[in-house]
Design a protein around this motif. Structure first.
Motif, PDB file in Angstrom:
ATOM      1  N   GLN A  91       0.832  -1.204   0.000  1.00  0.00           N
ATOM      2  CA  GLN A  91       0.000   0.000   0.000  1.00  0.00           C
ATOM      3  C   GLN A  91       0.867   1.254   0.000  1.00  0.00           C
ATOM      4  O   GLN A  91       0.520   2.269  -0.609  1.00  0.00           O
ATOM      5  N   LEU A  92       2.016   1.148   0.737  1.00  0.00           N
ATOM      6  CA  LEU A  92       2.897   2.316   0.808  1.00  0.00           C
ATOM      7  C   LEU A  92       3.476   2.633  -0.567  1.00  0.00           C
ATOM      8  O   LEU A  92       3.503   3.792  -0.986  1.00  0.00           O
ATOM      9  N   SER A  93       3.907   1.576  -1.306  1.00  0.00           N
ATOM     10  CA  SER A  93       4.470   1.833  -2.640  1.00  0.00           C
ATOM     11  C   SER A  93       3.412   2.364  -3.587  1.00  0.00           C
ATOM     12  O   SER A  93       3.693   3.253  -4.399  1.00  0.00           O
ATOM     13  N   SER A  94       2.169   1.859  -3.459  1.00  0.00           N
ATOM     14  CA  SER A  94       1.140   2.356  -4.371  1.00  0.00           C
ATOM     15  C   SER A  94       0.794   3.808  -4.070  1.00  0.00           C
ATOM     16  O   SER A  94       0.468   4.578  -4.974  1.00  0.00           O
ATOM     17  N   MET A  95       0.893   4.195  -2.800  1.00  0.00           N
ATOM     18  CA  MET A  95       0.708   5.609  -2.476  1.00  0.00           C
ATOM     19  C   MET A  95       1.744   6.456  -3.187  1.00  0.00           C
ATOM     20  O   MET A  95       1.437   7.512  -3.742  1.00  0.00           O
ATOM     21  N   GLU A  96       3.010   5.973  -3.139  1.00  0.00           N
ATOM     22  CA  GLU A  96       4.074   6.717  -3.810  1.00  0.00           C
ATOM     23  C   GLU A  96       3.799   6.810  -5.309  1.00  0.00           C
ATOM     24  O   GLU A  96       4.057   7.835  -5.932  1.00  0.00           O
ATOM     25  N   MET A  97       3.256   5.710  -5.862  1.00  0.00           N
ATOM     26  CA  MET A  97       2.911   5.704  -7.287  1.00  0.00           C
ATOM     27  C   MET A  97       1.904   6.796  -7.606  1.00  0.00           C
ATOM     28  O   MET A  97       1.925   7.403  -8.677  1.00  0.00           O
ATOM     29  N   MET A  98       0.987   7.029  -6.632  1.00  0.00           N
ATOM     30  CA  MET A  98      -0.052   8.042  -6.868  1.00  0.00           C
ATOM     31  C   MET A  98       0.404   9.423  -6.431  1.00  0.00           C
ATOM     32  O   MET A  98      -0.418  10.319  -6.233  1.00  0.00           O
ATOM     33  N   ALA A  99       1.708   9.551  -6.188  1.00  0.00           N
ATOM     34  CA  ALA A  99       2.293  10.834  -5.757  1.00  0.00           C
ATOM     35  C   ALA A  99       1.739  11.310  -4.426  1.00  0.00           C
ATOM     36  O   ALA A  99       1.598  12.493  -4.168  1.00  0.00           O
ATOM     37  N   VAL A 100       1.369  10.329  -3.563  1.00  0.00           N
ATOM     38  CA  VAL A 100       0.991  10.668  -2.185  1.00  0.00           C
ATOM     39  C   VAL A 100       2.160  10.251  -1.310  1.00  0.00           C
ATOM     40  O   VAL A 100       2.620   9.109  -1.382  1.00  0.00           O
ATOM     41  N   ASP A 101       2.653  11.198  -0.525  1.00  0.00           N
ATOM     42  CA  ASP A 101       3.803  10.886   0.319  1.00  0.00           C
ATOM     43  C   ASP A 101       3.334  10.045   1.504  1.00  0.00           C
ATOM     44  O   ASP A 101       2.567  10.530   2.345  1.00  0.00           O
ATOM     45  N   PRO A 102       3.768   8.758   1.603  1.00  0.00           N
ATOM     46  CA  PRO A 102       3.308   7.930   2.733  1.00  0.00           C
ATOM     47  C   PRO A 102       3.776   8.480   4.075  1.00  0.00           C
ATOM     48  O   PRO A 102       3.110   8.273   5.087  1.00  0.00           O
ATOM     49  N   LEU A 103       4.894   9.205   4.061  1.00  0.00           N
ATOM     50  CA  LEU A 103       5.344   9.793   5.328  1.00  0.00           C
ATOM     51  C   LEU A 103       4.314  10.777   5.842  1.00  0.00           C
ATOM     52  O   LEU A 103       4.006  10.835   7.027  1.00  0.00           O
ATOM     53  N   GLN A 104       3.769  11.561   4.913  1.00  0.00           N
ATOM     54  CA  GLN A 104       2.809  12.572   5.331  1.00  0.00           C
ATOM     55  C   GLN A 104       1.435  11.963   5.612  1.00  0.00           C
ATOM     56  O   GLN A 104       0.737  12.363   6.526  1.00  0.00           O
ATOM     57  N   ARG A 105       1.083  10.969   4.798  1.00  0.00           N
ATOM     58  CA  ARG A 105      -0.263  10.419   4.855  1.00  0.00           C
ATOM     59  C   ARG A 105      -0.390   9.374   5.968  1.00  0.00           C
ATOM     60  O   ARG A 105      -1.425   9.279   6.620  1.00  0.00           O
ATOM     61  N   VAL A 106       0.677   8.575   6.208  1.00  0.00           N
ATOM     62  CA  VAL A 106       0.566   7.441   7.129  1.00  0.00           C
ATOM     63  C   VAL A 106       1.410   7.632   8.382  1.00  0.00           C
ATOM     64  O   VAL A 106       0.916   7.476   9.505  1.00  0.00           O
ATOM     65  N   ILE A 107       2.684   7.974   8.183  1.00  0.00           N
ATOM     66  CA  ILE A 107       3.602   7.962   9.319  1.00  0.00           C
ATOM     67  C   ILE A 107       3.371   9.163  10.238  1.00  0.00           C
ATOM     68  O   ILE A 107       3.221   9.024  11.447  1.00  0.00           O
ATOM     69  N   SER A 108       3.328  10.347   9.636  1.00  0.00           N
ATOM     70  CA  SER A 108       3.263  11.568  10.442  1.00  0.00           C
ATOM     71  C   SER A 108       2.033  11.626  11.365  1.00  0.00           C
ATOM     72  O   SER A 108       2.182  11.944  12.546  1.00  0.00           O
ATOM     73  N   PRO A 109       0.802  11.312  10.890  1.00  0.00           N
ATOM     74  CA  PRO A 109      -0.331  11.355  11.811  1.00  0.00           C
ATOM     75  C   PRO A 109      -0.183  10.384  12.970  1.00  0.00           C
ATOM     76  O   PRO A 109      -0.548  10.718  14.107  1.00  0.00           O
ATOM     77  N   ARG A 110       0.393   9.193  12.690  1.00  0.00           N
ATOM     78  CA  ARG A 110       0.546   8.211  13.763  1.00  0.00           C
ATOM     79  C   ARG A 110       1.539   8.693  14.809  1.00  0.00           C
ATOM     80  O   ARG A 110       1.342   8.527  16.012  1.00  0.00           O
ATOM     81  N   LEU A 111       2.624   9.297  14.328  1.00  0.00           N
ATOM     82  CA  LEU A 111       3.640   9.780  15.263  1.00  0.00           C
ATOM     83  C   LEU A 111       3.094  10.908  16.130  1.00  0.00           C
ATOM     84  O   LEU A 111       3.230  10.890  17.355  1.00  0.00           O
ATOM     85  N   TRP A 112       2.442  11.869  15.492  1.00  0.00           N
ATOM     86  CA  TRP A 112       1.912  12.991  16.291  1.00  0.00           C
ATOM     87  C   TRP A 112       0.780  12.535  17.200  1.00  0.00           C
ATOM     88  O   TRP A 112       0.649  13.014  18.325  1.00  0.00           O
ATOM     89  N   GLY A 113      -0.033  11.599  16.698  1.00  0.00           N
ATOM     90  CA  GLY A 113      -1.129  11.089  17.526  1.00  0.00           C
ATOM     91  C   GLY A 113      -0.612  10.463  18.803  1.00  0.00           C
ATOM     92  O   GLY A 113      -1.115  10.743  19.899  1.00  0.00           O
ATOM     93  N   GLY A 114       0.439   9.637  18.688  1.00  0.00           N
ATOM     94  CA  GLY A 114       1.015   9.018  19.881  1.00  0.00           C
ATOM     95  C   GLY A 114       1.664  10.043  20.780  1.00  0.00           C
ATOM     96  O   GLY A 114       1.537   9.990  22.004  1.00  0.00           O
ATOM     97  N   PHE A 115       2.319  11.013  20.155  1.00  0.00           N
ATOM     98  CA  PHE A 115       3.014  12.051  20.922  1.00  0.00           C
ATOM     99  C   PHE A 115       2.030  12.851  21.780  1.00  0.00           C
ATOM    100  O   PHE A 115       2.310  13.165  22.934  1.00  0.00           O
ATOM    101  N   PHE A 116       0.852  13.153  21.222  1.00  0.00           N
ATOM    102  CA  PHE A 116      -0.129  13.915  21.995  1.00  0.00           C
ATOM    103  C   PHE A 116      -0.875  13.045  22.989  1.00  0.00           C
ATOM    104  O   PHE A 116      -1.284  13.516  24.059  1.00  0.00           O
TER     105      PHE A 116
END
Lengths: 260, 208
Positions: free
Chosen positions: A127-152
């Motif tokens: 899914q992560l590679s297909s996001m990249e294929m669609m020019a969606v940055d998985p870091l922004q779409r998947v990783i970043s919300p999870r990291l900030w969510g846990g942090f808060f």
């Protein structure tokens, strides 16, 4: 002999590489221009998944830990005729140590493992590679919300844990063992300092939250994309987080007692 | 999957619960009454020895909390500890000839500053200083004095004391115990029988 030295060297270089990758991941998530309009709803979803859904286990274990500390503390203190000091004992041990550490351990087990498994599966099913294929940055779409969510979520969970644990101790000490409620609270208030005890405990929980969710996200992102790989990544996520929490707890306590 | 709206309200509730928890921790658990210093005035007192007194230790008059210790510094010339007391402005009629002493709450409790009011018609104000202070009693020093007294009195009991020793003892006692007079009188009285008792027991043992 030679092969052993080679293996040791390879292990060292691999570890260093993992550490570097983890650092880069964190750097790329934190130092980016936040997209508030798209990122906030995603982050809130993760606060819900990691924080709100962890509430049950946090509240229940907080209640029972407060109760058992009060019960143990009461019987030990009563030997010295100091049962009146139960309030300070519970409040100090919970706000300084038990609150941040136990919450972080539970958080690593409840939310950290889930995040690792989720990201790992996303990677395994490409899914992560297909996001990249669609020019969606998985870091922004998947990783970043999870990291900030846990942090808060972590500090909020710790505050709730602390309060519930102290009320659990109140339940046992005052309602069951028959201590005086006034003495319980007033002794607590004279010996607990807001900045030195409560705020430092929450500072600890912020550090733990960041470390736990960082390890969880990284282990998921770098998981071998097989079912065994995801299983291993989830295990490593919980084990590394727990070790990091306990080790960091010592360092942070030493720093806080030494006055930075 | 829940709708975004539901998720957001759950997160809002979660945040609210956490803020409530923090408020409880602040006011109920740590007894934080205000983030700012209550209005009041600063007075200073210099002590020879402050014991375990700390910044934020309570200041009491007749056991009632009137303020707190705001700073402790060492005077570089007299080597006395200068303690600044922040006293709540509600208590603005404390006579200026009052004395300040450092007492201990309970047997092993924390130190606090106790102000004993006198009868002057002028009152303490910002910047005034206590003329009369009583230092903290240090347990080790008291024990040291007790042992010193005991050894002296036991000398008296065993060998008839020489006249040269007596005045020496008196001067040390009077110079050291200016503030702790009751202790000095009690110590020899309770000390002498205690020391003689074991002696008789020892002799009994030897006879057996």
């Amino acid at each position: 002999m030679m092969t052993h030295i080679t293996a040791l060297g390879r292990w060292g270089i691999d570890t260093l590489e993992q550490l570097g990758k983890a650092g880069l991941l964190l750097f790329r998530v934190i130092f980016r221009v936040p997209n508030v309009k798209k990122g906030l709803p995603l982050t809130l979803q993760q606060v819900y998944a990691e924080g709100v859904l962890s509430l049950l286990i946090i509240v229940v274990s907080g209640l029972f830990i407060g109760m058992v500390v009060a019960l143990q503390g009461y019987h030990t203190l009563a030997k010295f005729g100091a049962a009146q000091q139960l309030g300070p004992l519970v409040a100090l041990s919970v706000t300084r140590e038990l609150g941040p550490v136990v919450t972080a351990l539970l958080f690593a087990g409840r939310a950290g493992s889930a995040v690792t498994a989720e990201i790992g599966l996303m990677k395994a099913t490409e899914q992560l590679s297909s996001m990249e294929m669609m020019a969606v940055d998985p870091l922004q779409r998947v990783i970043s919300p999870r990291l900030w969510g846990g942090f808060f979520s972590m500090p909020l969970l710790t505050m709730i844990f602390n309060t519930v644990a102290i009320y659990g101790a109140y339940l046992v000490g005052v309602k069951w063992l028959g201590l005086d409620a006034g003495a319980f609270w007033s002794n607590m208030q004279t010996s607990v300092d807001f900045h030195a005890d409560v705020i430092n405990g929450i500072l600890k929980s912020i550090v733990f939250g960041l470390v736990v969710i960082w390890i969880a996200v990284f282990q998921g992102y770098e998981a071998t994309p097989t079912s065994a790989g995801i299983a291993g990544a989830t295990t490593r996520s919980v084990v590394y987080s727990s070790l990091a929490i306990l080790g960091l707890d010592f360092v942070l306590t030493a720093m806080m007692i030494g006055g930075w | 999957m829940l709708s975004q709206r539901t998720i957001e309200s759950f997160v809002g509730l979660f945040l609210l619960a956490a803020i409530m928890a923090l408020l409880l921790l602040a006011f109920k658990v740590s007894g934080l009454t205000s983030f700012f210093k209550p209005a009041g005035y600063d007075v200073s007192a210099s002590f020879d020895d402050i014991g375990q007194l700390k910044v934020r230790s309570p200041v009491k008059v007749g056991g009632v909390l009137v303020g707190e210790v705001s700073s402790i510094v060492l005077d570089p010339s007299t080597f006395k500890a200068v303690v600044t007391l922040h006293i709540n402005s509600r208590f603005n009629e404390i006579p200026d000839d009052s004395s300040a002493g450092i007492l201990t709450a309970g047997l092993l409790g924390d130190n606090y500053v106790a102000i004993t009011p006198m009868y002057s018609q002028t009152f303490l104000k910002n910047g005034s200083e206590f003329q009369e202070t009583h230092s903290a009693m240090i347990l080790e020093k008291l024990i040291g004095q007790l042992i010193y007294k005991l050894s002296n009195s036991s000398d008296k009991a065993t060998a008839s004391t020489s006249s040269t020793e007596k005045p020496a003892e008196n001067t040390t006692a009077s110079s050291e115990n200016k503030t702790e007079k009751p202790k000095a009188t009690i110590a020899p009285v309770s000390g002498t029988p205690k020391l003689e008792k074991p002696k008789t027991e020892v002799t009994l043992h030897e006879n057996n």
